[in-house]
Design an enzyme around this catalytic site. Structure first.
Site, PDB file in Angstrom:
ATOM      1  N   ASP A 181      -1.925   0.622   6.861  1.00  0.00           N
ATOM      2  CA  ASP A 181      -2.920   0.132   5.905  1.00  0.00           C
ATOM      3  C   ASP A 181      -2.591  -1.298   5.474  1.00  0.00           C
ATOM      4  O   ASP A 181      -3.491  -2.131   5.317  1.00  0.00           O
ATOM      5  CB  ASP A 181      -2.987   1.047   4.681  1.00  0.00           C
ATOM      6  N   ASP A 190      -2.336   1.491  -6.840  1.00  0.00           N
ATOM      7  CA  ASP A 190      -0.930   1.304  -6.492  1.00  0.00           C
ATOM      8  C   ASP A 190      -0.107   0.734  -7.650  1.00  0.00           C
ATOM      9  O   ASP A 190       0.942   1.286  -8.015  1.00  0.00           O
ATOM     10  CB  ASP A 190      -0.791   0.372  -5.280  1.00  0.00           C
ATOM     11  N   ASP A 195       0.847  -1.196   0.000  1.00  0.00           N
ATOM     12  CA  ASP A 195       0.000   0.000   0.000  1.00  0.00           C
ATOM     13  C   ASP A 195       0.883   1.247   0.000  1.00  0.00           C
ATOM     14  O   ASP A 195       1.468   1.598   1.022  1.00  0.00           O
ATOM     15  CB  ASP A 195      -0.930   0.018   1.216  1.00  0.00           C
ATOM     16  N   GLU A 212       1.904   5.300  -0.262  1.00  0.00           N
ATOM     17  CA  GLU A 212       1.415   6.661  -0.032  1.00  0.00           C
ATOM     18  C   GLU A 212       2.202   7.576  -0.964  1.00  0.00           C
ATOM     19  O   GLU A 212       3.361   7.295  -1.285  1.00  0.00           O
ATOM     20  CB  GLU A 212       1.595   7.087   1.421  1.00  0.00           C
ATOM     21  N   HIS A 234      -4.240   5.730   6.026  1.00  0.00           N
ATOM     22  CA  HIS A 234      -3.355   6.464   5.130  1.00  0.00           C
ATOM     23  C   HIS A 234      -1.914   6.510   5.631  1.00  0.00           C
ATOM     24  O   HIS A 234      -1.084   7.227   5.066  1.00  0.00           O
ATOM     25  CB  HIS A 234      -3.861   7.874   4.816  1.00  0.00           C
TER      26      HIS A 234
END
Length: 249
Positions: free
Chosen positions: A231, A169, A72, A74, A226
């Site tokens: 996550d 992603d 995941d 960011e 987030h």
């Protein structure tokens, strides 16, 4: 007659076409590890089957895989609209043992953005990532090399699939940034399952996001939404709960 494009994936190596007999998506993912481990000189053109991303025929069952790689990202962001180019600033992956459903190890790296090196206040508020966490870190190119070494050292002889919460992603963010930077995206990233589509397929409802997905399984939010690494832990918890529920066959 089957056309060349319907045959097993191939790669241009030293300008000659070498065919790789590949069975299943997890074998396609191993192709890149073979290239990296044995330092096979290649052109920048890697050609594979046009396979559907997030292949729902890949069931998240322990007998199908050795590891689920929960990922995941960011990325840089602004309050209104989308920053261009958007850049990954957190790169976490959990190596989840498919037999025990426990986390065996993790790769976690904060990434220094180049095009927009200063994080916006909105980005920090959303992700919890402050400027000091990305300053002096490796950029994406170096991070991918670090991740490649992690993959080769721990997964070379294993069956694995990446699991994400959405297609962003690995279908948009990473390919888009690699294209912008003119760097090769490792082939193994094309082997992933979007767990939201998977849940919709097997449970009849498409989760709007991670919090909605957790609510569907009556699971608490672990850590901060987030935060990439948090996550990942929550996605791993959903995988564990789904498999233990016995509803997937």
């Amino acid at each position: 007659t089957q056309s060349t494009w319907d045959t097993p994936p191939f790669i241009i190596v030293n300008q000659a076409l070498l065919y790789f007999v590949v069975v299943g998506m997890f074998e396609v993912s191993k192709l890149h590890l073979l290239i990296r481990r044995y330092k096979i000189p290649t052109t920048r053109n890697i050609i594979t089957h046009r396979r559907a991303m997030s292949n729902l025929s890949q069931k998240l069952l322990p007998e199908n895989y050795d590891y689920f790689l929960v990922l995941d990202f960011e990325a840089t962001c602004i309050n209104r609209g989308q920053i261009q180019p958007q850049e990954i600033i957190e790169f976490p992956v959990l190596k989840m043992n498919a037999a025990t459903l426990e986390i065996d190890s993790e790769f976690h790296q904060y990434v220094r953005p180049i095009a927009h090196p200063i994080l916006t206040p909105f980005c920090t508020e959303l992700t919890g990532i402050i400027q000091a966490m990305v300053d002096n870190q490796a950029d994406l190119s170096e991070t991918l090399k670090m991740f490649d070494r992690w993959m080769i050292s721990g997964l070379f002889n294993s069956r694995f699939v990446f699991v994400t919460c959405g297609d962003w992603d690995l279908n948009k963010m990473l390919p888009g940034q690699c294209k912008h930077l003119d760097i090769e995206m490792p082939l193994y990233f094309t082997n992933y399952v979007n767990i939201k589509k998977y849940i919709a397929h097997y449970f009849g409802k498409y989760p709007r996001g991670l919090p909605d997905m957790l609510n569907m399984f009556d699971l608490p939010l672990l850590g901060r939404h987030h935060s990439g690494i948090d996550d990942c832990k929550n996605i791993a918890n959903v995988i564990k709960t789904m498999i233990k529920s016995g509803k997937i066959s």
